[in-house]
Each structure stands twice: as C-alpha cells, then as structure tokens.
Design a protein around this motif. Structure first.
Motif, PDB file in Angstrom:
ATOM      1  N   LYS A  49      58.516  -2.141   6.729  1.00 27.73           N
ATOM      2  CA  LYS A  49      58.627  -1.673   8.006  1.00 27.73           C
ATOM      3  C   LYS A  49      58.783  -0.216   8.320  1.00 27.73           C
ATOM      4  CE  LYS A  49      63.500  -0.940   6.380  1.00 27.73           C
ATOM      5  NZ  LYS A  49      65.031  -1.397   6.493  1.00 27.73           N
ATOM      6  N   GLU A  50      58.465   0.760   7.230  1.00 25.41           N
ATOM      7  CA  GLU A  50      58.616   1.848   7.548  1.00 25.41           C
ATOM      8  C   GLU A  50      56.762   2.168   7.925  1.00 25.41           C
ATOM      9  OE1 GLU A  50      59.800   0.978   4.811  1.00 25.41           O
ATOM     10  OE2 GLU A  50      61.780   1.889   4.641  1.00 25.41           O
ATOM     11  N   TYR A  51      55.795   1.469   7.366  1.00 23.28           N
ATOM     12  CA  TYR A  51      54.527   1.593   7.606  1.00 23.28           C
ATOM     13  C   TYR A  51      54.281   1.006   9.021  1.00 23.28           C
ATOM     14  CZ  TYR A  51      49.658   0.240   7.705  1.00 23.28           C
ATOM     15  OH  TYR A  51      48.325   0.180   8.231  1.00 23.28           O
ATOM     16  N   SER A  52      55.006  -0.035   9.396  1.00 24.53           N
ATOM     17  CA  SER A  52      54.838  -0.571  10.713  1.00 24.53           C
ATOM     18  C   SER A  52      55.297   0.229  11.838  1.00 24.53           C
ATOM     19  CB  SER A  52      55.627  -1.833  11.091  1.00 24.53           C
ATOM     20  OG  SER A  52      55.296  -3.085   9.879  1.00 24.53           O
ATOM     21  N   ALA A  53      56.577   0.995  11.394  1.00 20.85           N
ATOM     22  CA  ALA A  53      57.181   1.931  12.378  1.00 20.85           C
ATOM     23  C   ALA A  53      56.285   3.237  12.646  1.00 20.85           C
ATOM     24  CB  ALA A  53      58.558   2.382  11.774  1.00 20.85           C
ATOM     25  N   MET A  54      55.860   3.538  11.592  1.00 19.78           N
ATOM     26  CA  MET A  54      54.883   4.624  11.557  1.00 19.78           C
ATOM     27  C   MET A  54      53.739   4.549  12.150  1.00 19.78           C
ATOM     28  SD  MET A  54      54.804   7.979  10.822  1.00 19.78           S
ATOM     29  CE  MET A  54      55.791   8.592   9.365  1.00 19.78           C
ATOM     30  N   LYS A  55      52.800   3.321  12.009  1.00 16.57           N
ATOM     31  CA  LYS A  55      51.663   2.934  12.674  1.00 16.57           C
ATOM     32  C   LYS A  55      51.863   2.969  14.058  1.00 16.57           C
ATOM     33  CE  LYS A  55      48.183  -0.517  12.250  1.00 16.57           C
ATOM     34  NZ  LYS A  55      47.770  -1.669  11.386  1.00 16.57           N
ATOM     35  N   LEU A  56      52.866   2.188  14.478  1.00 10.98           N
ATOM     36  CA  LEU A  56      53.161   1.948  16.088  1.00 10.98           C
ATOM     37  C   LEU A  56      53.251   3.441  16.672  1.00 10.98           C
ATOM     38  CD1 LEU A  56      55.597  -0.643  17.428  1.00 10.98           C
ATOM     39  CD2 LEU A  56      56.040   1.678  17.966  1.00 10.98           C
ATOM     40  N   THR A  57      54.243   4.221  16.181  1.00 15.14           N
ATOM     41  CA  THR A  57      54.662   5.302  16.653  1.00 15.14           C
ATOM     42  C   THR A  57      53.293   6.062  16.782  1.00 15.14           C
ATOM     43  OG1 THR A  57      56.496   5.115  15.492  1.00 15.14           O
ATOM     44  CG2 THR A  57      56.158   7.320  16.667  1.00 15.14           C
ATOM     45  N   LEU A  58      52.613   6.416  15.768  1.00 15.01           N
ATOM     46  CA  LEU A  58      51.476   7.195  15.789  1.00 15.01           C
ATOM     47  C   LEU A  58      50.387   6.776  16.505  1.00 15.01           C
ATOM     48  CD1 LEU A  58      50.988   8.708  12.251  1.00 15.01           C
ATOM     49  CD2 LEU A  58      52.129   9.737  14.116  1.00 15.01           C
ATOM     50  N   MET A  59      49.937   5.660  16.776  1.00 15.54           N
ATOM     51  CA  MET A  59      49.021   5.026  17.653  1.00 15.54           C
ATOM     52  C   MET A  59      49.311   5.324  19.019  1.00 15.54           C
ATOM     53  SD  MET A  59      47.262   1.696  15.915  1.00 15.54           S
ATOM     54  CE  MET A  59      46.045   1.709  17.088  1.00 15.54           C
ATOM     55  N   LEU A  60      50.890   4.950  19.474  1.00 17.77           N
ATOM     56  CA  LEU A  60      51.021   5.000  20.832  1.00 17.77           C
ATOM     57  C   LEU A  60      50.891   6.565  21.226  1.00 17.77           C
ATOM     58  CD1 LEU A  60      54.047   2.533  20.911  1.00 17.77           C
ATOM     59  CD2 LEU A  60      51.516   2.316  21.870  1.00 17.77           C
ATOM     60  N   LEU A  61      51.260   7.231  20.183  1.00 15.35           N
ATOM     61  CA  LEU A  61      51.403   8.804  20.816  1.00 15.35           C
ATOM     62  C   LEU A  61      50.090   9.410  20.680  1.00 15.35           C
ATOM     63  CD1 LEU A  61      54.524  10.108  18.682  1.00 15.35           C
ATOM     64  CD2 LEU A  61      54.302   9.717  21.389  1.00 15.35           C
ATOM     65  N   ALA A  62      49.142   8.936  20.005  1.00 13.08           N
ATOM     66  CA  ALA A  62      47.651   9.212  20.022  1.00 13.08           C
ATOM     67  C   ALA A  62      47.239   8.882  21.561  1.00 13.08           C
ATOM     68  CB  ALA A  62      46.969   8.670  19.092  1.00 13.08           C
ATOM     69  N   GLY A  63      47.661   7.802  21.914  1.00 20.44           N
ATOM     70  CA  GLY A  63      47.340   7.242  23.267  1.00 20.44           C
ATOM     71  C   GLY A  63      47.707   8.400  24.218  1.00 20.44           C
ATOM     72  N   SER A  64      49.302   8.750  24.008  1.00 18.00           N
ATOM     73  CA  SER A  64      49.700   9.781  25.220  1.00 18.00           C
ATOM     74  C   SER A  64      49.154  10.998  25.010  1.00 18.00           C
ATOM     75  CB  SER A  64      51.442   9.736  24.922  1.00 18.00           C
ATOM     76  OG  SER A  64      51.766  10.040  23.686  1.00 18.00           O
ATOM     77  N   ALA A  65      48.663  11.309  23.971  1.00 11.28           N
ATOM     78  CA  ALA A  65      47.731  12.662  24.050  1.00 11.28           C
ATOM     79  C   ALA A  65      46.575  12.444  24.951  1.00 11.28           C
ATOM     80  CB  ALA A  65      47.163  12.974  22.544  1.00 11.28           C
ATOM     81  N   PHE A  66      45.733  11.238  24.982  1.00 10.24           N
ATOM     82  CA  PHE A  66      44.903  11.019  26.145  1.00 10.24           C
ATOM     83  C   PHE A  66      45.540  11.259  27.514  1.00 10.24           C
ATOM     84  CE2 PHE A  66      42.926   9.304  22.343  1.00 10.24           C
ATOM     85  CZ  PHE A  66      41.327   9.669  22.472  1.00 10.24           C
ATOM     86  N   ILE A  67      46.818  10.629  27.626  1.00  6.94           N
ATOM     87  CA  ILE A  67      47.249  10.586  29.036  1.00  6.94           C
ATOM     88  C   ILE A  67      47.673  12.020  29.543  1.00  6.94           C
ATOM     89  CG2 ILE A  67      49.389   9.692  30.235  1.00  6.94           C
ATOM     90  CD1 ILE A  67      49.527   7.203  28.183  1.00  6.94           C
ATOM     91  N   LEU A  68      48.308  12.920  28.369  1.00 11.69           N
ATOM     92  CA  LEU A  68      48.615  14.120  28.775  1.00 11.69           C
ATOM     93  C   LEU A  68      47.343  14.931  29.427  1.00 11.69           C
ATOM     94  CD1 LEU A  68      50.660  16.436  28.870  1.00 11.69           C
ATOM     95  CD2 LEU A  68      50.077  16.852  26.364  1.00 11.69           C
TER      96      LEU A  68
END
Lengths: 489, 544
Positions: free
Chosen positions: B162-181
């Motif tokens: 679950k730690e892996y999944s949580a980290m993967k999800l968060t980092l990928m989504l936040l990488a997306g928000s870097a583009f949005i920013l």
C-alpha cells in the motif's frame, strides 16, 4: 533630515539588550533555568514595535539606508530571533554560557539588520561578517561534542575563504566602478564601456560567490549539511533561516540597487545557481536518513526556488521578485524553524535526529506529528499551507521575468521533493512505533513550535497581508533604485 | 447578488472535518454522525442547486466573489453552470454513500473520516471555482489526503504494497499538477490586467500557438488524474490498495476532476488548442477504452478489474470531449455522472464482498448469489450499466459520446465501439464467476448479505442508475452545453456540422444499426427533445 538618528534606535537598543543579558547572567544562579529567552522575546517585540515607528533615513552619506525594505526584513530577523529564543529556554538548564549564547544570537541579528539597511557593499560586508563571526561561535557552542566542534571549524574555514573571495570581488568592483555605494555603482555601471566588462563580471561573480556561501546555494552548499547536523539544533534553526534571509536580503540589494543594468553579468550566474541548487538540493535530499541533513538539503533546494524569482529581477520592474522572495523567506523562516524545533523535541527524548526516530510519532505525540506534517507539507508546497502560496508567488515572479524554463524545472523538481517529504510523513503517520512511550515536550519549546505551525497555516490560509507586506518591502527597494535611475538621467 | 450556497457546500465538509479532530476518539458513534452530517448536508444543498438553477438563463449562476489578494488578481470567485451542478450533485451522492459504506470502519475512524471530508471539500471547490488560483488550491486539497488515506488504511495486494501504491499515486498526480501550475501561470501572465479569474480569461484572446502549447500542458496535467493512457498507471494500483470509501470517491469523483479540468480550462479557455489536438485526444481516448477493457479481462483480483474498467470508461469520457460538439460533450458529462455512480456502486459492492469473504481473488469465489442475493442483484445492475445496457444511465451517456465522436471522427467512433463488447465480456464473466456456479461451503462458513447502513449506500446508487437511465431528460437538459457560457460554445462548433438531412440519416441509419435492439425509445425521446441536431445547429447559427 540628515541628522535624524532615531532610525538607529532599533539597532542600538538591540545591542544594549545583548550586553544587558550578558551582564545579567553573571548574577543569576548557574545550572537553573533563568528564562532569559523570554526576556529576549519581550525585548525583541518592543524593538520590533520601535522599528516600525522609526522614520526612513539615509545616514552618513548613504552608508546606511533605512527604508520599508529594511523594516520588513528586520521583522523576519526579529521574529526568528524570538522563536529561537523561546525554544532555547528549554535548553537553558543544560547550558554553561547561556548569557553569551543569547548575547551572540542577538549580535548576529544586529549584523543581519545592518545588511538589510546597508547602502553599499561596505556596510553589507560588515553586516555579513558580524553575523558570521557570531554564528561560528554559536555552532561550536556544545564544545565538548566532537560534531559541534567539527562543524564550527568547518564553517569557519569555508566561511573565511568565502569572505576573502567576496572581499576580493568587492575590491574589483571598487576598482572598476570607483565606489562601493549602491547608488554610485549603478551610475557607473550605466556609463561603463565594453572593455571593462570582463573585470565587472569577475567582481560580480566573486561577490555573488560570497553571498552564495551565506545562502547555501549550490555549488557553495557543501558546508551546510555537516554544520547543520553538528550544530545545536536551535542554532541550526537560526542558521538555516535568519542567516539565509540576510544573504538573500543582501543579494537583492546588490543586484537591484547596484547592478540592475549589468544584466549580462549577473543573470547567467543567478540562473546557474538556481538550476544547481534546485537539482542538487532535491536529488541529494532523496537519499538522506538524518532529519537535519534532509532539512539542510531541502533548504538548499528552497534557495533554488527563490533564485528563480531573483532571476526574474531582470523584468523592467523587479518588485514582484522582491515581494515574492520576501514572502517566501518570511514563511520559510517559520516553517523551517518549526521543522528543526520538532527535530529538537524528538532528539531530546530519543537522542537521535535520524528520520527513523520519527517512526510512529503519531502514537507517541499527536501534536508533534501534526506539526511535522504541516511543516513537511508546507515545505513541499501543498495547499492551503504557506509554502503553496509562497512557491506559486515565486514561480509567478520568475515567469514574469521571462524565466519560463526555470519555472518549469522548479515545478518538476518540487514533485521530486515531495517524495522525501512524504517519506518522512510515512514514518510519522503510517509506520508503527518501535517504542510506545509518549514524548513530552518542554513548555517553552512547544510554545515556539506552536507559533511556527500556526504561522505556517495562517500565512497559507490568508495570504493577503503577507503579500502586501512583501510589496511594502519591495517598494522600499524600488524607491531607492528609481532615485538612482533618476540621477542617471 | 451574493449567494452563499456554494460556499456552504464547500465549507460544510471542511467544518465537519475540523470538528472531528476535536471529538475524543472513543465517541465513535458521534464521530460517525458528525461526518454523516458533514457529507449529508451537502446532498440537499446540491439537490436544491439542481432544482433552482435557471435553465433558461443558463451560464454561470449562484456566483459569489470575495477579493482575496487583490494586488495579484486573486479572488475567491465561485459559480456554477449546468456541468458543475451535475458534478457537484454526483460528488454529494458519492460522499454520502461513501460515509455509509465506511460505517463499520474501525481503525482510527476519526482521522479517516476527517481526511475523507477534507478531500471532498476540495472536490466541491474545484467544481465551483471560477478563479484558477482557487481551482488549483482545491485541486491539490482533493489530491493530497489520498496519500494518507491509502497509506494508512489501505490494503497491500499481492503485486504492490500500500505504501508503494500511495506514493506512486501521489507523485504521479502531483507531477501532473506541476504542468497545470505552469499552464495557469502562462494563462495568468498572457492577459492584461493579470487576473486568475476564468471569466476574464475567457475574453483574453490567446494566440493560436500559445493555445496549442498550453493546451498540451493542461491535457497532460489533468490527464494524469483523468487516467489517460499511458499515464494512467497509478490508477489500478491506487484503486486496488485503497479502502472502499476512498476507491468510491477516487474512481467515482476524483478522476472526473481531471476530465473537468480539461473541459473547463483546456477547451473552455483554449478552444483553438483543443481543436488542434482533437484527433490526438480522441485517438488516445480510443486506446484508453480498448486497453482498459483488455487489461480488465486479464485480471483475477476483483478490485483490479474495476480499476481497469474505470480507465476504460474514462476513455469514453475523453472520447466525448474530443468530439468537440455539444452532443459529445453532453454525453461526456453524462458519462462522468453515470460512471461516477456506477463505479461507486461497484467499489461499494466489492468492498462488501471482500469484508465478508476476506478474498478478492475471483477464481476462489463462486455461487455467492446464494448467500448474498442482494449484493449480487445490485452489482449486476452496475455491470449492466457499465456496458451501457438501455434503461441504465450508461446507455444514454455512452450513446451520446459515440454519436458525438461519429460526427467528428467516424473511424475512431467505430474502433472504440468495440470497447462496449469487450466490457460486456469481462463484466458478465466477472459476475458469473463470483455469483453463479458452485458455492464452496467449506471455504466460506458464514457469508452474510449486506447490513442496514450498507444497504442504504448500494441500493441508493443502483436505483439512481436506473432512474437516470429511464428518465435522463432533466439531467441532459441541465448539462446541455449548447446553452452554456456563450463564447465557449461558439468556439466548439465542430469542423463538420452535419446538415439536417445528414444527421437524420445518421440517427436513423448507422447508429440504429449499431445499437440495434438496444435503442430504447423512452430514453431517446427524453434527450432528443433538447439536443436533436436541428435544434442545436440552429443554436450555433444564432450564436455566430
């Protein structure tokens, strides 16, 4: 009014406060808490109030220059001094030279205030030296601990070299431009012909290297992790915030007041510092296992973000860069001090500053765990915390100054940074503790931590007053620099 | 005029989330009722919004503006159009269902519900915001709690911790928000006076090449959350590891934030960019549909099947958007609503099955219908909606999406329709292997059906699927983008507007043939009144 010295009152009073505390300590019983830190707090608050009521002034032919800029930066320095002093009360019982400890801390704040109000490179250098000298001593304050002594020596040697380099840069600039006063320098830069620009570039580069050491911008960051780890944690907190803030204050004045028209000289250097700091800081932080070292590298990266905004100073009106850098430094001071103080609180009980000591912190102390989460998320730039507003503002300023690629890089590496912040959060909230005993925190230390955490939330939740404070700070620098430009014409 | 209703919807869960932190953890019942109040109060508010929204006037309503940082052009500005209203309604339904579904949650209940409510107020905020600064702020609030929700309360699967999944999800989504920013900053600085207000940006006239670049950033940035191929990989791991209510909310609502962002910012503010990349978006959506469905066929873990089906269905949403005509976009928003309800129902049922049988491995199941007939029935309804059987909401939604696409890129529409067949295969096979066949008495000595609070959640969702399927008219009329903010519609006029005859031919011929007997008259009559091609092309002419 050339002879109105009332603007000097804050600096004079602060010096008096330092001397008074050193004297007072002689008469107090040793090895007992004396609450000197609270005395510093009261004194600091009064001086802050006086500072806000003292007039703008330009003294001694522009050697010092009190404006809204210096006033706004004094606020950061004094607030950091206050939070660190409050936290230090918890350590007073164990300190053997607490009078000198507070005295040196206050003297270094005096140095920082001189930087923010300097009208030329001479006062700038004096301020930097005064701060550094005090901090060398403070870093080695736990003199019986090997690491503390090592840290002090390391910082002293590298710091001395950095000072020498900077002084050399200043002497070159003096040779080329004929003055160390910012207003005359900017006049001379405007009149300079191409043949001298190599010398100008050298002077700028050396001066920036000296400042780069202060603010731990890569590639001048090497000393920071070792020193941060070895120094007493309260001093690390001060070193990583107030002292860096002073460095950025110096950098902004040097560039905007003195060198603004020498775009080609400083812009590439600042851009390089920004890129290196963001990349080195964030990538090396990924593999850190010690919380203080991790925060050291994260601090290097944070300076990189500020450099993005400073690289945007080349925009015709650099006020957005100054304002955003100010807002970021303000919130960064609270957030980072909070982070180091939490590390201190945990180290007091577990004796370790490793990240693994945070394991299952939420079971051992829910408030500390919550505070740590706020600090980490704010450093990572997550809303609605202060770091989010600050980072967006910085990047907006960078974008405004045409640094589009730097902003993109910054946005991407801040995602990388989230990995290590979240890894710490993972230890705090998700892992189960190895030891179940609860962590109790000294009341003064917890007061200081609470101030930092509340401020971090508050600045993020309602950024308007802080942004306006930043613009107020920028207006001070702006007025001086437009006066310079007017004189050029 | 100032309306507080949207602020109420945003702040209610947030307030409940903060109040929860103050309640002692022993008072578990109080904790549950406070969180139910925080979630449930938004439902009547959302229904009121739905009823009170003036469909004749259309455009943005219930607006409220508070200056926040005036010197930087930031204001707290909320307002909704039909699309937002529908999505706010969806969110309110799912979170209320989610609270019911996690009624029996026992580990650190207080913190769990508090984070869940925090997340939901972020979602409401995104759907209501008219200011990009606040939209981004709420977006991050909606994404971040997921890290702790999965990391602390999730379950590790065979493949991933679950730690892996949580980290993967968060980092990928936040990488997306870097583009949005970066995209938001570009939009902010390329208009004068600088402002984060979307209303102001809509009139900013960004240049074509600028629009293309920034559209790509927006598409990638929000696309991560929308689960577009190939940056969808966080979704199966994340959804499989997340606890029930979180999967419901994440697949049901959060993925829609991505599509909503592309619709609102990408297409609303950058129409030229959207036109330029329409084929790319459509082609990737087609890949999504087929790839998601094929991957779902190969899974044996129940949650992974549902997670991949979400990837496939989000493809349908993106397909509708890529058509860039009102029919497709209406269908897309319908599909967001329908898929939200459907996937919420799915994850709730899967959660129940897992809780009672302690397995999610399909081969070890069978004959569950004997012991849990209720869950079996409801999950089958969800499954039928999933491949768009008439009389379920999925039919209208998917029909409109494919129809919209047919009008723009018929080839893509034809290829992607295959996805429906694939969906039918894996859904029916899944239902067959779980609920039918031989029941293994010795493996599952006790296997009760759902309990009271659980019934509320799943029957409510299943009923909604059927009601919307039978009578979609109010929903479609609410969404109808051709009546929405005018500049947006004018700019999404399709390249090929079918003439009256042509479109009539399409309606009566090809689509008829493809859908065959599934053509469900009641439903068609329902929406044809409002978005028949004649009607809308008249609208478009009037706008030009």
């Amino acid at each position: 009014m050339p002879n109105d010295y009332s603007s000097l009152h804050p600096i004079i009073l602060l010096t008096v406060l330092a001397l008074f505390i050193i004297l007072l300590d002689i008469f107090l019983p040793k090895k007992k808490p004396a609450f000197l830190g609270w005395l510093v707090t009261i004194g600091g608050l009064i001086i802050l109030l006086i500072d806000w009521h003292s007039p703008d002034a330009k003294l001694w032919d522009g050697l010092v220059n009190f404006t809204s800029y210096s006033r706004a930066f004094d606020t950061i320095f004094l607030l950091t001094l206050i939070t660190v002093s409050i936290a230090s009360v918890a350590e007073e019982g164990a300190m053997s030279f607490r009078g000198e400890y507070y005295g040196l801390l206050i003297f270094s704040t005096v140095g920082l205030m001189l930087i923010a109000s300097s009208g030329g490179l001479l006062m700038l250098y004096l301020g930097i030296e005064l701060t550094s000298m005090c901090l060398f001593t403070l870093v080695g304050f736990a003199k019986r601990e090997k690491r503390s002594a090592e840290a002090a020596l390391k910082m002293f040697i590298i710091g001395a070299i950095a000072s020498a380099v900077m002084l050399y840069g200043i002497s070159i600039l003096y040779g080329v431009l004929g003055s160390t006063q910012f207003d005359r320098m900017s006049l001379a830069v405007a009149r300079l012909d191409a043949a001298q620009s190599m010398a100008l570039w050298l002077g700028v580069a050396f001066t920036l290297a000296g400042i780069g050491f202060k603010i731990t911008a890569a590639p001048f960051h090497m000393w920071a992790p070792d020193v941060y780890e070895g120094a007493p944690t309260t001093i690390t907190a001060y070193l990583s915030t107030a002292s860096k803030t002073g460095g950025i204050a110096a950098l902004l004045q040097f560039i905007l007041l003195g060198m603004h028209s020498a775009l080609l000289e400083w812009t590439p250097i600042i851009m390089l510092l920004a890129v290196l700091s963001m990349i080195v800081g964030n990538l090396v932080a990924l593999v850190q296992t010690n919380l203080k070292r991790l925060l050291a590298y994260s601090g290097i990266a944070q300076m990189g973000y500020i450099m993005v905004a400073i690289a945007g100073l080349q925009a015709t009106n650099g006020s957005m860069s100054v304002a955003s850098a100010y807002v970021y430094l303000l919130l960064y001071s609270f957030t980072n001090v909070g982070g180091f103080l939490i590390a201190q609180a945990i180290a007091d009980v577990t004796g370790s500053t490793e990240v693994s000591a945070l394991k299952g912190l939420h079971r051992r102390s829910a408030p500390l765990a919550f505070g740590m989460l706020i600090v980490l998320f704010s450093l990572g730039g997550i809303p609605p915390l202060a770091g989010f507003v600050g980072k967006i503002y910085l990047f907006a300023a960078g974008w405004n100054g045409g640094q589009h690629l730097l902003v993109l890089l910054g946005a991407i590496v801040s995602v990388v940074s989230l990995y290590y912040y979240l890894m710490v959060a993972l230890q705090v909230y998700i892992k189960d503790p190895e030891e179940k005993s609860r962590i109790t925190v000294h009341s003064s230390l917890s007061a200081a931590i609470s101030i930092c955490v509340v401020a971090t939330i508050l600045i993020g939740a309602y950024p308007r007053p802080w942004v306006e404070l930043g613009q107020y700070a920028a207006s001070g620098l702006q007025r001086v620099s437009s006066m310079n430009i007017a004189r050029t014409k | 005029m100032t309306h507080w209703i949207l602020t109420f919807v945003i702040l209610t869960p947030l307030t409940a989330s903060l109040v929860l932190l103050l309640i002692p953890r022993q008072l578990r019942t109080l904790v549950r009722f406070v969180s139910l109040a925080g979630a449930g109060l938004t439902l009547p508010a959302a229904i009121w919004l739905f009823a009170a929204y003036n469909r004749q006037v259309a455009g943005f309503q219930f607006e409220q503006t508070l200056p926040w940082v005036p010197s930087l052009g930031i204001s707290y500005h909320v307002g909704v159009d039909g699309t937002s209203v529908v999505l706010i309604l969806l969110t309110a339904i799912i979170i209320t269902g989610g609270i019911f579904a996690s009624w029996t949650q026992k580990v650190r209940t207080k913190e769990f519900l508090s984070l869940l409510l925090l997340l939901v107020s972020g979602v409401f905020g995104v759907f209501a915001s008219r200011d990009l600064f606040f939209l981004f702020l709420f977006y991050e609030i909606a994404v971040l709690p997921m890290y702790l929700l999965i990391g602390v309360w999730g379950t590790s699967t065979k493949q991933r911790t679950k730690e892996y999944s949580a980290m993967k999800l968060t980092l990928m989504l936040l990488a997306g928000s870097a583009f949005i920013l970066v995209a938001i900053l570009a939009l902010y600085f390329n208009q004068t006076p600088h402002s984060f207000d979307m209303g102001a940006m809509a009139h900013a006239h960004y240049g074509p090449s600028f629009q293309k670049t920034i559209f790509l950033l927006v598409y990638i940035g929000f696309g991560v959350l929308a689960g577009i191929w190939p940056i969808h990989t966080w979704s199966p791991d994340g959804h499989a590891s997340a606890p029930t209510a979180v999967s419901m909310l994440h697949a049901g609502v959060l993925m829609k934030l991505g599509a909503y962002g592309i619709l609102r910012i990408g297409m609303g503010l950058l129409p030229d960019g959207a036109q330029h990349f329409a084929f790319l978006v459509g082609a990737i959506a087609t890949i999504n549909i087929l790839y998601g469905a094929l991957s779902a066929m190969g899974q044996t873990d129940l949650k992974y099947i549902i997670a991949y089906s979400s990837v496939s269905h989000m493809g349908v949403v993106m397909l509708g958007l890529a058509s860039l005509n009102p029919i497709g976009i209406n269908g897309s928003v319908m599909q967001m609503f329908s898929h939200g309800i459907m996937t919420g129902l799915f994850f709730a049922c899967v959660g129940l099955i897992y809780e009672k049988s302690h397995t999610r491995n399909i081969p070890s199941m069978g004959g569950f219908a004997k012991k849990m007939p209720g869950i079996a029935l409801l999950m089958t309804i969800g499954g039928l909606a999933s491949f768009g059987l008439p009389a379920t909401s999925g039919f209208i939604a998917e029909f409109l999406c494919f129809y919209g696409m047919w009008m723009r890129y018929p080839v893509l529409a034809l290829i992607s329709v295959v996805g429906i067949v694939l969906t039918a295969i894996y859904v029916l096979r899944m239902i067959q292997r779980i609920f039918l066949g031989q029941f293994k008495e010795e493996m599952y000595p006790s296997l009760p059906d759902a309990k009271t609070t659980e019934w509320v959640a799943i029957t409510g969702l299943a009923l909604l699927l059927i009601v919307v399927g039978l009578y979609p008219e109010p929903l479609v009329r609410m969404i109808d983008v051709s009546k929405q903010a005018q500049p947006f519609v004018a700019s999404i006029t399709p390249v090929k507007t079918p003439s009256t005859n042509e479109s009539a031919k399409i309606t009566n011929g090809n689509i008829h043939a493809q859908y065959g007997t599934r053509y469900f008259l009641t439903a068609i009559n329902g929406y044809a009144m409002h978005i028949n091609p004649n009607g809308w092309s008249n609208d478009a002419k009037r706008l030009q």
